[in-house]
Design an enzyme around this catalytic site. Structure first.
Site, PDB file in Angstrom:
ATOM      1  N   ASP A  29     119.290  90.061 -45.406  1.00  7.33           N
ATOM      2  CA  ASP A  29     120.216  88.955 -45.150  1.00  7.33           C
ATOM      3  C   ASP A  29     121.662  89.297 -45.528  1.00  7.33           C
ATOM      4  O   ASP A  29     122.600  88.766 -44.953  1.00  7.33           O
ATOM      5  CB  ASP A  29     119.758  87.684 -45.874  1.00  7.33           C
ATOM      6  CG  ASP A  29     119.512  87.881 -47.359  1.00  7.33           C
ATOM      7  OD1 ASP A  29     119.591  89.025 -47.843  1.00  7.33           O
ATOM      8  OD2 ASP A  29     119.227  86.885 -48.042  1.00  7.33           O
TER       9      ASP A  29
ATOM     10  N   LYS B  89     108.074  87.592 -54.246  1.00  4.63           N
ATOM     11  CA  LYS B  89     107.809  86.172 -53.985  1.00  4.63           C
ATOM     12  C   LYS B  89     106.290  85.944 -53.971  1.00  4.63           C
ATOM     13  O   LYS B  89     105.599  86.425 -54.860  1.00  4.63           O
ATOM     14  CB  LYS B  89     108.518  85.709 -52.711  1.00  4.63           C
ATOM     15  CG  LYS B  89     110.044  85.796 -52.864  1.00  4.63           C
ATOM     16  CD  LYS B  89     110.776  85.791 -51.554  1.00  4.63           C
ATOM     17  CE  LYS B  89     111.566  87.043 -51.336  1.00  4.63           C
ATOM     18  NZ  LYS B  89     112.533  87.053 -50.293  1.00  4.63           N
TER      19      LYS B  89
END
Length: 471
Positions: free
Chosen positions: A211, A175
């Site tokens: 996650d 990212k």
């Protein structure tokens, strides 16, 4: 019995026929996208490859599947009580979550969001982790809990190698983050040191996870049969409960664990070339337009970050070959990589489901295109073919997991924007998984939201319980 089952699978994976006013044009388009449509035999071949890669990964042999040991050996058992924290770091915004549990179930949740400025995302990692620690302190003090010992689960959504439940070594930033001095360092230790420098709370970092793992644990509070966690959003990954005796990579002392959550890291499935037999020219162009070429092979077939681009590449090719928007001067915007996003594919798919065309017309109008009836049908057909392939590929892998897990019934906890917003994925997945499972086991899909927040706090509760037991 195998032949009728394969026949049923073959019938199920047929997409709606393309009906055009010009039969020659229809034939050319169907031929052009034929390789996007996987046969039942190809589906079985992919399944064999996936199972082989899983077995290699779990036995620490070269594989495109990491099969990471999360060191989470059990789920909630209903005895967990009290307050637990989560720090969810995945992007420019992060969250601190407080969860209160009674009898292993959440009864209260407090959440606060914080922002990470661009200057903290590059350079040294110390200011970044100091900012995380400051935010955790701010949250804890605002709740009046600075004198309470609080277990924390740290969702660290970057590639890492886990050496234990509370050691996660950063492999590479992704990212918009690039703090080189944190690479090959333990993210938990960096956070603990930052919290110690402050010394104004009693927060104890007990677990690090991603996650996907959090989604499985969060799902288990909704359905005790949950044994698979799936993220199907911008990216995609899955984890599942594996028999502990099958797992070779185990660096900590074993304590008779019966099972453990394995993080498959399936976005990279096929990075070693084992899936090249399904790669089309469209996929090669999608890969060439991506940030890191020749990586995240499986993710590029199925995830929200790429599905729209696959569709755009096909539409652009058909346009250049004068099979689409023939009477229209197509604007360059459709020919520009990244301009057709996956949410637009979901809207077009809604039209196909409803037998309408209003979304399709509205989306094409944004590209300066006024389509005729045939154009609309072609665009809808391409969206269906690409979406259907994604659903089939995910289902092939999920069916393999259900067959592998030795439970009467397996619940798959799913989170992610693509799963949530695409109108047909879930229905296709249910159909395909049932046809692809060789064990005939019962399964169901449930939507488990916020594995990265709630799930991480729940993992800290499991870690807290394990720690007390082993003291």
């Amino acid at each position: 019995m195998v032949v009728p089952a394969e026949h049923a699978l073959h019938e199920a994976i047929q997409v709606s026929p393309l009906i055009l006013s010009d039969d020659v044009r229809r034939q050319k388009i169907e031929n052009r996208v034929a390789k996007m449509r996987l046969s039942a035999a190809t589906a079985r071949k992919i399944q064999d490859v996936f199972i082989s890669e899983m077995n290699k990964g779990i036995h620490q042999q070269p594989s495109s599947l990491q099969m990471e040991n999360t060191y989470i050996p059990e789920l909630l058992d209903g005895t967990e009580e009290g307050l637990y924290l989560a720090l969810d770091l995945g992007g420019t915004n992060f969250r601190v979550v407080l969860l209160e549990l009674a009898h292993g179930a959440p009864i209260r949740e407090e959440v606060k969001r914080y922002y990470i400025g661009s200057e903290l995302r590059v350079g040294s990692a110390i200011p970044l982790f100091d900012h995380l620690a400051e935010s955790v302190s701010d949250f804890v003090i605002s709740q009046g809990l600075q004198d309470v010992e609080l277990p924390l689960g740290f969702t660290f959504s970057f590639p890492m190698i886990q050496h234990s439940l509370d050691v996660g070594v950063l492999v590479t930033w992704t990212k918009t983050f690039n703090c080189p001095d944190a690479v090959n360092k333990d993210a938990v230790r960096l956070l603990r040191e930052a919290l110690d420098r402050r010394g104004d709370t009693k927060v104890k970092v007990l677990a690090v996870l991603n996650d996907t793992t959090g989604t499985l644990v969060q799902g288990s509070t909704l359905d005790h049969n949950t044994a698979v966690g799936l993220i199907l959003g911008t990216g995609s990954n899955a984890c599942y409960l594996e028999r502990a005796d099958r797992v070779e990579h185990w660096e900590t002392e074993r304590h008779g664990e019966r099972e453990v959550i394995i993080d498959i890291e399936w976005g990279a499935f096929g990075d070693n070339g084992v899936l090249d037999f399904i790669k089309t020219d469209f996929d090669r162009e999608n890969d060439a337009n991506s940030l890191i070429v020749n990586s995240f092979t499986f993710e590029k077939y199925i995830a929200g970050k790429y599905l729209g681009e696959v569709v755009r590449v096909i539409l652009a090719k058909l346009t250049k070959e004068r099979l689409l928007f023939v009477g229209d001067s197509t604007s360059d915007s459709l020919l520009t990589p990244g301009n057709l996003t996956t949410d637009l594919v979901s809207h077009i798919e809604q039209d196909s489901l409803d037998g309408g065309d209003s979304n399709t017309k509205e989306i094409l109008a944004k590209f300066g295109i006024i389509p005729d009836e045939d154009d609309i049908r072609i665009v809808q057909y391409v969206c269906e073919v690409a979406s259907n392939r994604a659903a089939l590929l995910v289902s092939i892998c999920l069916a393999s997991l259900i067959d592998r897990i030795d439970k009467e019934q397996v619940t798959i906890a799913v989170d992610g924007s693509l799963y949530k917003h695409h109108p047909r994925l879930e229905g296709w997945m249910k159909q395909y998984i049932s046809l692809l499972c060789t064990s005939g086991r019962k399964f169901k899909l449930i939507h488990a939201e916020d594995g990265s927040g709630k799930g991480a706090a729940l993992v800290s509760a499991i870690a807290h319980r394990l720690k007390k037991r082993l003291q």
